[in-house]
Design a protein around this motif. Sequence first.
Motif, PDB file in Angstrom:
ATOM      1  N   ILE A 186       1.339   0.297  -1.462  1.00 38.28           N
ATOM      2  CA  ILE A 186       0.724   0.384  -2.787  1.00 38.28           C
ATOM      3  C   ILE A 186       0.629   1.837  -3.228  1.00 38.28           C
ATOM      4  O   ILE A 186       0.916   2.177  -4.383  1.00 38.28           O
ATOM      5  N   LEU A 187       0.221   2.704  -2.310  1.00 35.36           N
ATOM      6  CA  LEU A 187       0.126   4.132  -2.626  1.00 35.36           C
ATOM      7  C   LEU A 187       1.498   4.708  -2.969  1.00 35.36           C
ATOM      8  O   LEU A 187       1.650   5.451  -3.942  1.00 35.36           O
ATOM      9  N   ALA A 188       2.503   4.351  -2.158  1.00 31.64           N
ATOM     10  CA  ALA A 188       3.857   4.841  -2.432  1.00 31.64           C
ATOM     11  C   ALA A 188       4.361   4.330  -3.771  1.00 31.64           C
ATOM     12  O   ALA A 188       5.000   5.074  -4.532  1.00 31.64           O
ATOM     13  N   ALA A 189       4.082   3.068  -4.084  1.00 30.59           N
ATOM     14  CA  ALA A 189       4.504   2.506  -5.371  1.00 30.59           C
ATOM     15  C   ALA A 189       3.808   3.212  -6.522  1.00 30.59           C
ATOM     16  O   ALA A 189       4.420   3.468  -7.567  1.00 30.59           O
ATOM     17  N   PHE A 190       2.525   3.540  -6.354  1.00 31.51           N
ATOM     18  CA  PHE A 190       1.800   4.226  -7.421  1.00 31.51           C
ATOM     19  C   PHE A 190       2.368   5.624  -7.657  1.00 31.51           C
ATOM     20  O   PHE A 190       2.584   6.030  -8.804  1.00 31.51           O
ATOM     21  N   ILE A 191       2.609   6.368  -6.583  1.00 33.93           N
ATOM     22  CA  ILE A 191       3.145   7.728  -6.735  1.00 33.93           C
ATOM     23  C   ILE A 191       4.528   7.684  -7.373  1.00 33.93           C
ATOM     24  O   ILE A 191       4.826   8.441  -8.312  1.00 33.93           O
ATOM     25  N   LEU A 192       5.389   6.800  -6.884  1.00 29.99           N
ATOM     26  CA  LEU A 192       6.738   6.681  -7.431  1.00 29.99           C
ATOM     27  C   LEU A 192       6.700   6.248  -8.891  1.00 29.99           C
ATOM     28  O   LEU A 192       7.424   6.783  -9.734  1.00 29.99           O
ATOM     29  N   GLY A 193       5.844   5.269  -9.204  1.00 31.27           N
ATOM     30  CA  GLY A 193       5.732   4.804 -10.577  1.00 31.27           C
ATOM     31  C   GLY A 193       5.168   5.864 -11.497  1.00 31.27           C
ATOM     32  O   GLY A 193       5.622   6.035 -12.634  1.00 31.27           O
ATOM     33  N   PHE A 194       4.160   6.600 -11.033  1.00 31.50           N
ATOM     34  CA  PHE A 194       3.551   7.648 -11.844  1.00 31.50           C
ATOM     35  C   PHE A 194       4.574   8.724 -12.207  1.00 31.50           C
ATOM     36  O   PHE A 194       4.693   9.117 -13.373  1.00 31.50           O
ATOM     37  N   PHE A 240       5.241  21.686  -9.605  1.00 36.25           N
ATOM     38  CA  PHE A 240       4.161  21.965  -8.658  1.00 36.25           C
ATOM     39  C   PHE A 240       3.107  20.859  -8.689  1.00 36.25           C
ATOM     40  O   PHE A 240       2.493  20.546  -7.664  1.00 36.25           O
ATOM     41  N   MET A 241       2.879  20.269  -9.861  1.00 40.99           N
ATOM     42  CA  MET A 241       1.932  19.167  -9.955  1.00 40.99           C
ATOM     43  C   MET A 241       2.416  17.975  -9.125  1.00 40.99           C
ATOM     44  O   MET A 241       1.621  17.349  -8.405  1.00 40.99           O
ATOM     45  N   SER A 242       3.712  17.660  -9.210  1.00 41.94           N
ATOM     46  CA  SER A 242       4.256  16.551  -8.425  1.00 41.94           C
ATOM     47  C   SER A 242       4.139  16.823  -6.932  1.00 41.94           C
ATOM     48  O   SER A 242       3.770  15.940  -6.151  1.00 41.94           O
ATOM     49  N   ILE A 243       4.436  18.056  -6.534  1.00 46.04           N
ATOM     50  CA  ILE A 243       4.299  18.418  -5.130  1.00 46.04           C
ATOM     51  C   ILE A 243       2.841  18.311  -4.693  1.00 46.04           C
ATOM     52  O   ILE A 243       2.526  17.833  -3.595  1.00 46.04           O
ATOM     53  N   GLY A 244       1.929  18.731  -5.558  1.00 55.51           N
ATOM     54  CA  GLY A 244       0.507  18.664  -5.236  1.00 55.51           C
ATOM     55  C   GLY A 244       0.013  17.238  -5.076  1.00 55.51           C
ATOM     56  O   GLY A 244      -0.813  16.952  -4.206  1.00 55.51           O
ATOM     57  N   ILE A 245       0.517  16.328  -5.914  1.00 57.26           N
ATOM     58  CA  ILE A 245       0.108  14.921  -5.805  1.00 57.26           C
ATOM     59  C   ILE A 245       0.514  14.354  -4.455  1.00 57.26           C
ATOM     60  O   ILE A 245      -0.288  13.679  -3.778  1.00 57.26           O
ATOM     61  N   VAL A 246       1.740  14.632  -4.033  1.00 53.92           N
ATOM     62  CA  VAL A 246       2.205  14.132  -2.738  1.00 53.92           C
ATOM     63  C   VAL A 246       1.406  14.772  -1.598  1.00 53.92           C
ATOM     64  O   VAL A 246       1.019  14.100  -0.628  1.00 53.92           O
ATOM     65  N   PHE A 247       1.112  16.058  -1.711  1.00 54.34           N
ATOM     66  CA  PHE A 247       0.346  16.753  -0.666  1.00 54.34           C
ATOM     67  C   PHE A 247      -1.066  16.186  -0.552  1.00 54.34           C
ATOM     68  O   PHE A 247      -1.569  15.945   0.558  1.00 54.34           O
ATOM     69  N   LEU A 248      -1.716  15.956  -1.681  1.00 52.12           N
ATOM     70  CA  LEU A 248      -3.073  15.412  -1.657  1.00 52.12           C
ATOM     71  C   LEU A 248      -3.090  13.989  -1.088  1.00 52.12           C
ATOM     72  O   LEU A 248      -4.018  13.609  -0.364  1.00 52.12           O
ATOM     73  N   ALA A 249      -2.067  13.206  -1.450  1.00 55.82           N
ATOM     74  CA  ALA A 249      -1.980  11.851  -0.900  1.00 55.82           C
ATOM     75  C   ALA A 249      -1.831  11.892   0.611  1.00 55.82           C
ATOM     76  O   ALA A 249      -2.429  11.084   1.333  1.00 55.82           O
ATOM     77  N   GLU A 250      -1.055  12.841   1.091  1.00 57.62           N
ATOM     78  CA  GLU A 250      -0.876  12.994   2.536  1.00 57.62           C
ATOM     79  C   GLU A 250      -2.141  13.520   3.208  1.00 57.62           C
ATOM     80  O   GLU A 250      -2.546  13.042   4.269  1.00 57.62           O
ATOM     81  N   ARG A 251      -2.800  14.473   2.546  1.00 60.60           N
ATOM     82  CA  ARG A 251      -3.937  15.151   3.185  1.00 60.60           C
ATOM     83  C   ARG A 251      -5.204  14.299   3.200  1.00 60.60           C
ATOM     84  O   ARG A 251      -5.891  14.204   4.229  1.00 60.60           O
ATOM     85  N   PHE A 252      -5.524  13.677   2.070  1.00 59.25           N
ATOM     86  CA  PHE A 252      -6.802  13.006   1.947  1.00 59.25           C
ATOM     87  C   PHE A 252      -6.730  11.487   2.093  1.00 59.25           C
ATOM     88  O   PHE A 252      -7.716  10.853   2.434  1.00 59.25           O
ATOM     89  N   LEU A 253      -5.582  10.902   1.812  1.00 60.23           N
ATOM     90  CA  LEU A 253      -5.456   9.456   1.934  1.00 60.23           C
ATOM     91  C   LEU A 253      -4.765   9.034   3.221  1.00 60.23           C
ATOM     92  O   LEU A 253      -4.629   7.844   3.492  1.00 60.23           O
ATOM     93  N   GLY A 254      -4.300  10.014   3.994  1.00 62.69           N
ATOM     94  CA  GLY A 254      -3.691   9.687   5.275  1.00 62.69           C
ATOM     95  C   GLY A 254      -2.434   8.862   5.139  1.00 62.69           C
ATOM     96  O   GLY A 254      -2.227   7.914   5.889  1.00 62.69           O
ATOM     97  N   PHE A 255      -1.580   9.216   4.187  1.00 62.17           N
ATOM     98  CA  PHE A 255      -0.386   8.402   3.909  1.00 62.17           C
ATOM     99  C   PHE A 255       0.504   8.250   5.138  1.00 62.17           C
ATOM    100  O   PHE A 255       1.013   7.176   5.430  1.00 62.17           O
TER     101      PHE A 255
END
Length: 259
Positions: A186-194, A240-255
Motif C-alpha cells: 500500500i505504501l509503495a502504491a501510494f508513493i508511486l501513484g503520488f 529533491f522532494m521526491s527523494i525526500g519522500i522516499v527517504f522519509l518513508a524508509e526512515r520513519f515507516l520502516g519500508f
Amino acid sequence: MTPRIFSPLVLFLVVAFLIGPFFIIVAASLSGGETLAFPPQGFSLKWVAKVFTVESFRESFAVSMLLAIGGTAMALVLGIPASYALSRYKLPFGETIRTIVSLPIIVPGIIVGLALLRYIVVPFGFNITLALFLAHTALVLPYAVRVVSASLNNLRSDIEEAAVLLGSSRAGAFFRVVMPNIRSGILAAFILGFVTSFNQVPVSLFLSGPGVRTLPIDMLSYMEITYDPSVAALSALLAFMSIGIVFLAERFLGFSRYV
C-alpha cells in the motif's frame, strides 16, 4: 569473454547516463546568468529564491499536491478491494477486468486525455477541478491495483482463513490480518501513484483551464514567455522532494522491513 577491467567503466557510464541529467539541472539552477544555460554562468541562489516568489508556481503547486494526494487516496480506496477480489476469487472475466484497469498506463497519455475530454468531461459538464481529480484517479488506479495485487499474491491465504476459523469475521480478518501484512504494498502504491500524478503532463494538458493548472503545465506555460533558470531551480527542488519522500518513508515507516 569481455575482460573484467571494463566493468567499472560500464558501470560508471550507466550511472552517468541515469543521474547525469539531474546534476545538469541542479547546476543550471545555480547559474548566475539571466538565461538557462549549461555550463552555468557563475554561481547564485537567486533563481532558487525566485521560485518561491512566483505566485503561479505557488498556486499550481497547491493544485498538484491536492490532486496527487486526493487522486492517489481515492485510487487506493478503489484499488485495494479490487485487488483483493481479483487475487482471492476466481471472478468471471477477471483477466479482462485487469486489462481494462491497466488501460490508462498502456494507452498513450495524449489519447487518454483527449478521450476523457471528449467523451466524459464535455458531455457531462464537469468543472475543471473535478475533471482533473477523476482523470488523476483513473491514471493512478492501475498502479494501485498492480502493486497491491502483488503484495496479496505473496501473502498466503491460509493465514486469513486461520483468523476466520478462530472466530474473526471476514471483514475483521481483512483489516486485522491482511491489511497489516500488505502495508508495504500500500505504501509503495501510494508513493508511486503520488509521483505519477504529481508529474502528469499529457492528460493534465487537455483538462487544465483558466485558474486551475497543475505545476508541470504551469512550468511549460512559464517557459513559453520566460527562459530564465528558475524552471531548472524548480525542477531540482521537485527532484529533491521526491527523494525526500522516499527517504522519509524508509526512515520513519520502516519500508525496507516489509519488502
